[in-house]
Motif scaffolding. Structure first.
Motif, PDB file in Angstrom:
ATOM      1  N   GLY A 282     -36.234-111.518 -91.430  1.00 13.24           N
ATOM      2  CA  GLY A 282     -36.268-110.383 -90.978  1.00 13.24           C
ATOM      3  C   GLY A 282     -34.606-109.809 -90.531  1.00 13.24           C
ATOM      4  O   GLY A 282     -34.431-108.896 -90.207  1.00 13.24           O
ATOM      5  N   PHE A 283     -34.016-110.767 -90.978  1.00 10.76           N
ATOM      6  CA  PHE A 283     -32.542-110.489 -90.852  1.00 10.76           C
ATOM      7  C   PHE A 283     -31.837-109.689 -91.946  1.00 10.76           C
ATOM      8  O   PHE A 283     -30.855-108.748 -91.689  1.00 10.76           O
ATOM      9  CB  PHE A 283     -31.525-111.740 -90.681  1.00 10.76           C
ATOM     10  N   ALA A 284     -32.333-109.427 -92.950  1.00  7.95           N
ATOM     11  CA  ALA A 284     -31.704-108.764 -94.231  1.00  7.95           C
ATOM     12  C   ALA A 284     -31.738-107.057 -93.621  1.00  7.95           C
ATOM     13  O   ALA A 284     -30.642-106.549 -94.103  1.00  7.95           O
ATOM     14  CB  ALA A 284     -32.611-108.975 -95.215  1.00  7.95           C
ATOM     15  N   LEU A 285     -32.799-106.652 -92.933  1.00  6.77           N
ATOM     16  CA  LEU A 285     -32.898-105.175 -92.810  1.00  6.77           C
ATOM     17  C   LEU A 285     -33.011-105.227 -91.378  1.00  6.77           C
ATOM     18  O   LEU A 285     -33.231-105.990 -90.463  1.00  6.77           O
ATOM     19  CB  LEU A 285     -34.171-104.725 -93.504  1.00  6.77           C
ATOM     20  N   ASN A 286     -33.046-103.793 -90.857  1.00  8.86           N
ATOM     21  CA  ASN A 286     -33.265-103.378 -89.628  1.00  8.86           C
ATOM     22  C   ASN A 286     -34.669-103.198 -89.263  1.00  8.86           C
ATOM     23  O   ASN A 286     -35.622-103.554 -90.086  1.00  8.86           O
ATOM     24  CB  ASN A 286     -32.511-102.321 -89.051  1.00  8.86           C
ATOM     25  N   ASN A 287     -35.156-102.717 -88.038  1.00  9.03           N
ATOM     26  CA  ASN A 287     -36.392-102.636 -87.901  1.00  9.03           C
ATOM     27  C   ASN A 287     -37.131-101.385 -88.468  1.00  9.03           C
ATOM     28  O   ASN A 287     -38.494-101.330 -88.555  1.00  9.03           O
ATOM     29  CB  ASN A 287     -36.849-102.590 -86.252  1.00  9.03           C
ATOM     30  N   GLU A 288     -36.421-100.652 -89.169  1.00  9.80           N
ATOM     31  CA  GLU A 288     -37.043 -99.454 -89.954  1.00  9.80           C
ATOM     32  C   GLU A 288     -36.982-100.129 -91.503  1.00  9.80           C
ATOM     33  O   GLU A 288     -37.328 -99.187 -92.258  1.00  9.80           O
ATOM     34  CB  GLU A 288     -36.056 -98.266 -89.851  1.00  9.80           C
ATOM     35  N   GLY A 289     -36.787-101.112 -91.848  1.00  8.41           N
ATOM     36  CA  GLY A 289     -37.048-101.756 -93.229  1.00  8.41           C
ATOM     37  C   GLY A 289     -35.792-101.120 -94.083  1.00  8.41           C
ATOM     38  O   GLY A 289     -35.908-101.173 -95.274  1.00  8.41           O
ATOM     39  N   ARG A 290     -34.545-100.797 -93.670  1.00  5.81           N
ATOM     40  CA  ARG A 290     -33.640-100.583 -94.348  1.00  5.81           C
ATOM     41  C   ARG A 290     -32.212-101.288 -93.966  1.00  5.81           C
ATOM     42  O   ARG A 290     -31.978-101.555 -92.904  1.00  5.81           O
ATOM     43  CB  ARG A 290     -33.181 -98.865 -94.052  1.00  5.81           C
ATOM     44  N   GLU A 291     -31.413-101.320 -94.974  1.00  8.79           N
ATOM     45  CA  GLU A 291     -30.220-101.939 -94.945  1.00  8.79           C
ATOM     46  C   GLU A 291     -29.269-101.184 -94.039  1.00  8.79           C
ATOM     47  O   GLU A 291     -29.534 -99.942 -93.881  1.00  8.79           O
ATOM     48  CB  GLU A 291     -29.343-102.343 -96.080  1.00  8.79           C
ATOM     49  N   ILE A 292     -28.380-101.602 -93.109  1.00  4.71           N
ATOM     50  CA  ILE A 292     -27.242-101.091 -92.488  1.00  4.71           C
ATOM     51  C   ILE A 292     -25.855-101.459 -92.937  1.00  4.71           C
ATOM     52  O   ILE A 292     -25.742-102.429 -93.734  1.00  4.71           O
ATOM     53  CB  ILE A 292     -27.602-101.200 -90.842  1.00  4.71           C
ATOM     54  N   ALA A 293     -25.141-100.577 -92.490  1.00  6.86           N
ATOM     55  CA  ALA A 293     -23.608-100.924 -92.611  1.00  6.86           C
ATOM     56  C   ALA A 293     -22.959-101.998 -91.793  1.00  6.86           C
ATOM     57  O   ALA A 293     -22.172-102.004 -90.688  1.00  6.86           O
ATOM     58  CB  ALA A 293     -22.693 -99.627 -92.575  1.00  6.86           C
ATOM     59  N   SER A 294     -23.795-103.214 -92.009  1.00  4.97           N
ATOM     60  CA  SER A 294     -23.370-104.529 -91.159  1.00  4.97           C
ATOM     61  C   SER A 294     -21.676-104.809 -91.146  1.00  4.97           C
ATOM     62  O   SER A 294     -21.212-105.096 -92.287  1.00  4.97           O
ATOM     63  CB  SER A 294     -23.864-105.438 -91.530  1.00  4.97           C
ATOM     64  N   MET A 295     -21.209-104.803 -89.941  1.00  7.62           N
ATOM     65  CA  MET A 295     -19.828-105.076 -89.926  1.00  7.62           C
ATOM     66  C   MET A 295     -19.494-106.401 -88.993  1.00  7.62           C
ATOM     67  O   MET A 295     -19.017-107.394 -89.464  1.00  7.62           O
ATOM     68  CB  MET A 295     -19.030-103.933 -89.424  1.00  7.62           C
TER      69      MET A 295
END
Length: 655
Positions: free
Chosen positions: A362-375
């Motif tokens: 569950g760490f790959a994406l956020n709770n909406e099932g999409r990637e984010i600009a993880s910084m």
């Protein structure tokens, strides 16, 4: 201040995403009503096709309505209150840090190379018991071309009186390259911390010479690489007692062919913000793979990335990385926050290899099932349940992500439920940390912010380039409460923040914050919270496990400490790397509230040894050596006059 969430835009965003997934370009632009236009991309695009007009790519949830305070200021630089608890005080000038300045590229920030900023490393380089500060610097195009002298990194020696002196030149750690991340670790097990600096154009590995100086041994060690290294973390992944090194790659960058938004020669070279061209990234640019280097024990390293299964063959845009045990099996796993692409969670198989369980966990994406600009990436047990949780910062117009650890390396993203979703949306988040700022025994949350587009200050767009930090107090029920910034206090400090490191710089048991901004002086926020709560800190020194003969790394990176005190059981992990491409205080810090009993520390050493140690007194910084117990203590920053020497150490079976 009430944050207005444009829920009506969700169907439009869903349609846009569906179109992106079906489109060969997979890049979309969406304007919401009268709100600003934000161009964003949903899937990684690696192509040589020419971009269509207006194409570009940054990851975001969409466009949100601007938020202003009562004085019509953007909330990113406003929202101050006249009265309240002052938690932090900006002591940058008084501490002697204000004369140094971070420099990265040009003020216009036309290219992505100029925008990401650099990290901070907290390091006791001279082993005097006081944390010093290493600030990575960027560079300029003239310096890279040899036309001007390069800006220098800083090593601020702690003078133990509230001031610091820059000794970088004397120490030989000025770097003089285009710098990004930093990771602190004793790679040669000599008892002296070393410095790994990630650069564009060749990394540095500064070996500590024990005399206040360092020697760059990166070339001999085999960790120079050569394009754009961004973040790093040290950890003993194979349990041989030596620290190995992971380095994340960001963009494969060509100075002679930079993604210029005017030329149109590079795919997806720019975004539009409110109809104006702005630097875009990293969508459409080639990525740079990651590298895992095995420590050979002779000063050299071997690249085992492919063999270990962490080479990142698709070349995602890697930022912050951390070795930490997420599933409590005693082996360090590996977390990698990727910009605008799915995050990695590599589970350690115990045989020298890893398995990426980013999606499964569950760490790959956020709770909406999409990637984010993880910084930024922070690790900490904010629930006091023995499991490490994860906090990820990202771009504005998106929700920062809090991943609750459900056990067995399974995470649920619950920022909204925890009260961390709405307020940070307008902010561009970078450094972050779980820190118990009031020493009540429960980890709070802090986010460091700053925009990437200087153009926002030229228009009334509801945001600012320099932004203020955000602090949230842990309510002990899984929820956090926003701490408003008091006028003139540290939380009201405006800076274009990037890297940040958290630690006890004044040996008073309170966690302070050092911020490395982009294009400006650093910021030192001293913790002046008025609580009188007690605390303990533990500096761990690795040794030999008498049961199996295995050794821990000398600086005990990879150790986990559980402190039972004041009716709760807290967890701290000794880590290298974190926040945003930075390195925090590696001493385990525990707030005790009003308790006067320091409790019992159960230490799980990297060697596999487990020891239980009763701490004799509160408000101490204890040195604990594996299999030897308490071997030193500091009281008010000074030796406790032998008080700890009378403590008889009796190892017990840890819980």
């Amino acid at each position: 201040m009430l944050f207005v969430h444009p829920s009506a835009t969700r169907p439009l965003l869903g349609l846009a995403r569906s179109f992106c997934l079906a489109s060969s370009l997979c890049v979309c632009a969406l304007g919401i009503g009268n709100s600003s236009l934000l161009v964003f991309a949903q899937q990684p695009v690696k192509t040589t096709e020419q971009p269509q007009s207006g194409m570009g790519g940054i990851s975001s949830a969409g466009t949100f309505a601007p938020v202003y305070d009562q004085e019509k200021r953007p909330i990113t630089a406003g929202g101050f209150v006249d009265k309240g608890t002052v938690v932090f005080k900006d002591v940058t000038k008084a501490a002697g840090l204000a004369q140094w300045r971070h420099v990265m590229g040009t003020a216009q920030k036309k290219y992505i190379l100029e925008t990401d900023g650099s990290g901070v490393g907290l390091i006791d380089y001279d082993n005097d018991g006081w944390l010093d500060i290493y600030l990575v610097n960027g560079s300029t195009y003239d310096a890279i071309a040899g036309r001007k002298s390069p800006p220098h990194a800083a090593l601020f020696h702690n003078n133990r009186d509230g001031t610091f002196t820059d000794v970088a030149a004397k120490a030989g750690v000025t770097n003089d390259r285009w710098g990004f991340g930093v990771a602190i670790g004793d790679f040669d097990n000599d008892g002296w911390p070393d410095i790994l600096v990630c650069n564009f154009g060749g990394n540095r590995l500064y070996r500590n010479n024990h005399d206040g100086t360092f020697t760059d041994v990166a070339e001999k060690a085999g960790v120079v690489l050569g394009n754009w290294s961004d973040g790093a973390t040290w950890g003993d992944y194979d349990g041989d007692g030596r620290l190995d090194l992971f380095i994340s790659g960001y963009v494969h960058y060509d100075l002679s062919h930079q993604p210029d938004s005017d030329s149109g020669e590079v795919p997806f070279a720019y975004c539009q913000l409110h109809g104006f061209k702005v630097m875009c990234g990293p969508r459409g640019l080639p990525g740079e793979p990651d590298h895992l280097f095995h420590n050979n024990g002779d000063g050299t390293f071997t690249d085992v990335s492919k063999k270990a299964g962490v080479s990142d063959p698709d070349a995602y845009y890697g930022f912050t990385a951390i070795f930490v045990d997420v599933n409590n099996d005693g082996k360090p796993d590996l977390l990698v926050a990727n910009d605008s692409e799915p995050n990695f969670l590599y589970i350690n198989n115990g045989d020298g290899t890893f398995q990426d369980q980013g999606y499964i966990s569950g760490f790959a994406l956020n709770n909406e099932g999409r990637e984010i600009a993880s910084m930024g990436l922070a690790v900490g047990d904010y629930m006091n349940n023995g499991l490490v949780d994860l906090l990820v910062t990202d771009f504005s117009d998106d929700f920062k992500a809090l991943y609750h650890n459900d056990g067995e390396a399974s995470f649920t993203e619950i920022a909204s439920e925890a009260g961390l979703a709405q307020i940070p949306v307008p902010f561009v988040g970078w450094g972050d940390g779980f820190l118990d700022y009031d020493n009540d025994g429960w980890k709070d949350v802090m986010m460091i912010n700053g925009h990437v587009y200087p153009q926002v200050d030229e228009h009334d767009w509801g945001t600012t380039f320099a932004q203020r930090p955000l602090l949230f107090h842990n309510n002990r029920n899984g929820k956090f409460e926003y701490v408003p910034p008091v006028k003139g206090s540290g939380l009201a400090t405006l800076t274009s923040g990037r890297g940040a490191a958290f630690g006890d710089l004044f040996n008073d048991g309170k966690i302070d914050v050092v911020i490395n901004p982009i294009d400006g002086p650093p910021v030192l926020l001293r913790n002046v919270n008025p609580d009188h709560h007690h605390w303990v800190e533990l500096k761990l020194v690795g040794g030999v496990n008498p049961a199996n003969g295995k050794s821990s790394p000398r600086d005990a990176i990879g150790a986990t400490v559980y402190l039972t005190a004041n009716g709760i059981r807290q967890r701290e992990d000794v880590m290298s790397g974190g926040s945003y491409i930075s390195s925090n205080d590696q001493r385990a810090h525990f707030g005790l509230g009003d308790a006067t009993d320091a409790g019992t520390a159960d230490i799980h050493w990297p060697s596999g040894a487990k020891e239980s140690i009763k701490l004799p007194a509160v408000d101490r910084i204890y040195t604990i050596t594996e299999s030897k117990g308490i071997t030193g203590a500091l009281c008010d920053g000074k030796s406790c006059n032998g008080k700890s020497a009378s403590v008889k150490f009796v190892p017990k079976a840890a819980k």
